[in-house]
Design an enzyme around this catalytic site. Structure first.
Site, mmCIF file in Angstrom:
data_model
loop_
_atom_site.group_PDB
_atom_site.id
_atom_site.type_symbol
_atom_site.label_atom_id
_atom_site.label_comp_id
_atom_site.label_asym_id
_atom_site.label_seq_id
_atom_site.Cartn_x
_atom_site.Cartn_y
_atom_site.Cartn_z
ATOM 1 N N HIS A 1 0.797 -1.231 0.000
ATOM 2 C CA HIS A 1 0.000 0.000 0.000
ATOM 3 C C HIS A 1 0.827 1.276 0.000
ATOM 4 O O HIS A 1 0.263 2.377 0.059
ATOM 5 C CB HIS A 1 -0.939 0.006 1.210
ATOM 6 C CG HIS A 1 -1.868 -1.153 1.230
ATOM 7 N ND1 HIS A 1 -1.551 -2.342 1.848
ATOM 8 C CD2 HIS A 1 -3.093 -1.325 0.677
ATOM 9 C CE1 HIS A 1 -2.551 -3.190 1.687
ATOM 10 N NE2 HIS A 1 -3.490 -2.607 0.987
ATOM 11 N N GLY B 1 -4.511 11.088 10.759
ATOM 12 C CA GLY B 1 -5.479 10.226 10.085
ATOM 13 C C GLY B 1 -5.721 10.701 8.656
ATOM 14 O O GLY B 1 -5.800 9.914 7.717
ATOM 15 N N ARG C 1 -3.884 16.351 5.896
ATOM 16 C CA ARG C 1 -3.112 16.876 7.031
ATOM 17 C C ARG C 1 -1.632 16.513 6.874
ATOM 18 O O ARG C 1 -0.759 17.279 7.254
ATOM 19 C CB ARG C 1 -3.639 16.309 8.352
ATOM 20 C CG ARG C 1 -4.918 16.959 8.816
ATOM 21 C CD ARG C 1 -4.588 18.215 9.611
ATOM 22 N NE ARG C 1 -5.706 19.128 9.675
ATOM 23 C CZ ARG C 1 -6.621 19.135 10.629
ATOM 24 N NH1 ARG C 1 -6.560 18.256 11.598
ATOM 25 N NH2 ARG C 1 -7.594 20.015 10.609
ATOM 26 N N ARG D 1 -3.746 5.252 -3.333
ATOM 27 C CA ARG D 1 -5.047 5.465 -2.674
ATOM 28 C C ARG D 1 -5.205 6.863 -2.082
ATOM 29 O O ARG D 1 -6.000 7.064 -1.155
ATOM 30 C CB ARG D 1 -5.287 4.433 -1.570
ATOM 31 C CG ARG D 1 -5.541 3.053 -2.120
ATOM 32 C CD ARG D 1 -5.740 2.035 -1.027
ATOM 33 N NE ARG D 1 -5.975 0.749 -1.640
ATOM 34 C CZ ARG D 1 -7.164 0.138 -1.676
ATOM 35 N NH1 ARG D 1 -8.202 0.686 -1.114
ATOM 36 N NH2 ARG D 1 -7.287 -1.029 -2.255
ATOM 37 N N ARG E 1 1.236 9.200 16.386
ATOM 38 C CA ARG E 1 -0.046 9.579 15.795
ATOM 39 C C ARG E 1 -0.410 10.974 16.280
ATOM 40 O O ARG E 1 -0.345 11.263 17.486
ATOM 41 C CB ARG E 1 -1.123 8.560 16.204
ATOM 42 C CG ARG E 1 -2.512 9.026 15.891
ATOM 43 C CD ARG E 1 -3.573 7.970 16.043
ATOM 44 N NE ARG E 1 -4.841 8.539 16.454
ATOM 45 C CZ ARG E 1 -5.617 9.304 15.698
ATOM 46 N NH1 ARG E 1 -5.279 9.585 14.453
ATOM 47 N NH2 ARG E 1 -6.761 9.790 16.173
ATOM 48 N N VAL E 2 -0.772 11.843 15.353
ATOM 49 C CA VAL E 2 -1.228 13.188 15.682
ATOM 50 C C VAL E 2 -2.666 13.293 15.177
ATOM 51 O O VAL E 2 -2.899 13.419 13.981
ATOM 52 C CB VAL E 2 -0.311 14.269 15.049
ATOM 53 C CG1 VAL E 2 0.979 14.420 15.838
ATOM 54 C CG2 VAL E 2 0.036 13.961 13.593
ATOM 55 N N SER F 1 -7.221 13.707 16.234
ATOM 56 C CA SER F 1 -8.235 14.415 17.010
ATOM 57 C C SER F 1 -9.000 13.382 17.828
ATOM 58 O O SER F 1 -8.976 12.180 17.515
ATOM 59 C CB SER F 1 -9.182 15.195 16.094
ATOM 60 O OG SER F 1 -9.858 14.295 15.263
ATOM 61 N N MET G 1 -10.072 6.575 17.172
ATOM 62 C CA MET G 1 -10.364 5.317 16.481
ATOM 63 C C MET G 1 -9.118 4.551 16.020
ATOM 64 O O MET G 1 -9.221 3.691 15.150
ATOM 65 C CB MET G 1 -11.283 5.593 15.275
ATOM 66 C CG MET G 1 -12.580 6.270 15.668
ATOM 67 S SD MET G 1 -13.762 6.389 14.322
ATOM 68 C CE MET G 1 -14.206 4.687 14.078
ATOM 69 N N SER H 1 -11.450 17.639 19.673
ATOM 70 C CA SER H 1 -12.240 18.345 18.659
ATOM 71 C C SER H 1 -13.706 18.473 19.062
ATOM 72 O O SER H 1 -14.436 19.299 18.524
ATOM 73 C CB SER H 1 -12.151 17.605 17.324
ATOM 74 O OG SER H 1 -12.602 16.271 17.487
ATOM 75 N N ASP H 2 -14.147 17.640 20.018
ATOM 76 C CA ASP H 2 -15.544 17.701 20.470
ATOM 77 C C ASP H 2 -15.621 17.137 21.879
ATOM 78 O O ASP H 2 -14.733 16.394 22.296
ATOM 79 C CB ASP H 2 -16.464 16.923 19.520
ATOM 80 C CG ASP H 2 -16.005 15.491 19.307
ATOM 81 O OD1 ASP H 2 -14.979 15.295 18.627
ATOM 82 O OD2 ASP H 2 -16.646 14.574 19.843
ATOM 83 N N ARG I 1 -9.716 24.227 14.921
ATOM 84 C CA ARG I 1 -9.031 22.927 14.772
ATOM 85 C C ARG I 1 -7.666 23.131 14.145
ATOM 86 O O ARG I 1 -6.688 22.537 14.547
ATOM 87 C CB ARG I 1 -9.870 21.975 13.924
ATOM 88 C CG ARG I 1 -10.952 21.272 14.720
ATOM 89 C CD ARG I 1 -11.392 20.003 14.045
ATOM 90 N NE ARG I 1 -12.055 20.233 12.782
ATOM 91 C CZ ARG I 1 -13.334 20.551 12.650
ATOM 92 N NH1 ARG I 1 -14.094 20.674 13.710
ATOM 93 N NH2 ARG I 1 -13.861 20.731 11.471
HETATM 94 N N1 HPA Z 1 -15.581 9.560 18.440
HETATM 95 C C1 HPA Z 1 -14.656 8.828 17.805
HETATM 96 N N2 HPA Z 1 -13.584 9.366 17.243
HETATM 97 C C2 HPA Z 1 -13.433 10.698 17.327
HETATM 98 C C3 HPA Z 1 -14.364 11.506 17.969
HETATM 99 C C4 HPA Z 1 -15.494 10.912 18.568
HETATM 100 O O1 HPA Z 1 -16.359 11.602 19.171
HETATM 101 N N3 HPA Z 1 -13.937 12.798 17.865
HETATM 102 C C5 HPA Z 1 -12.773 12.752 17.183
HETATM 103 N N4 HPA Z 1 -12.461 11.503 16.861
#
Ligand code: HPA
Length: 236
Positions: free
Chosen positions: A4, A20, A24, A43, A87-88, A90, A180, A203-204, A217
């Protein structure tokens, strides 16, 4: 070339940053590295090698989720001899006092993935960051006066959960937030004898339902990049 990654042997540095998002990866290469060369476009998963303050460093997109990250991590270590992977990314926060734009440095990564259940024949491996990289990042953050949180995070296989309250169990057990990728990253690196670490910008926030704008962000992402690059410089 690996399956890959379309790079020649020797084209990838010993230390690799892994966002990810492949865009970026390009942003990091164009804004932080001197003389960046794109070594992969297979890809659309961009990979670049350049130098930061004279040190050769690569940046490789991992894609979203453990299945995608696992492919790149395996090939980077096994086929290109990569030794240090940061790994950098969110993540979502599980706590009111861990705000959007804060940094989380992941000591360990719990997971709801079946990947390790299969790999360890039903037994439970504890995916853990490399201590040397972890300590180097903590020391670097303190020197740069960048506040951070450090602890356990969840690497989930399911962004959209059926059980909307399920995250509260992880929060109760002290898990700081959710992304993830990291359980696979830590496990694969450990198995192949490489070092791995994750740093995430929040990020949230699932507890307060706060979100970041794309502009916010971008700014907090820049701070995280500097932290990761300076960590690599300080390491070894
Ligand atoms: N869930 C999973 N992965 C994420 C989230 C989330 O709320 N925010 C950023 N990556």
């Amino acid at each position: 070339m690996s399956v890959h990654i379309g790079a020649e042997k020797g084209a990838i540095a010993e230390s690799v940053l892994m966002p990810g998002d492949p865009l970026r990866a390009r942003f990091i290469a164009e804004n932080f590295l001197d003389d960046p060369v794109c070594y992969n476009e297979v890809r659309g998963m961009s990979g670049y090698t350049g130098s930061y303050k004279g040190k050769k460093i690569s940046v490789q997109g991992s894609g979203m989720g453990q299945a995608s990250l696992a492919i790149y991590t395996n090939e980077l270590i096994d086929e290109y001899g990569v030794k240090n992977l940061i790994r950098v990314g969110s993540c979502g926060s599980y706590h009111k006092d861990i705000h959007v734009r804060d940094l989380i440095i992941a000591m360990s990564a719990s997971t709801d993935s079946a990947m390790n259940k299969d790999r360890f024949n039903g037994h439970f491996f504890a995916p853990t960051a490399d201590y040397g990289l972890f300590k180097a990042m903590i020391d670097t953050a303190e020197q740069l006066k960048m506040p951070f949180h450090a602890g356990n995070i969840l690497a989930t296989d399911t962004f959209y959960q059926d059980d909307r309250e399920g995250w509260k169990k992880w929060a109760k057990f002290g898990v700081l937030g959710v992304e993830m990728e990291s359980a696979a990253l830590y496990t694969i690196a450990a198995g192949l004898g490489a070092r791995a670490l994750t740093v995430c910008t929040v990020s949230d926030n699932l507890a307060t339902e706060e979100f970041t704008s794309s502009e916010e962000r971008e700014k907090s992402f820049t701070e995280m990049m500097i932290l990761a690059l300076e960590t690599i410089l300080s390491f070894q």
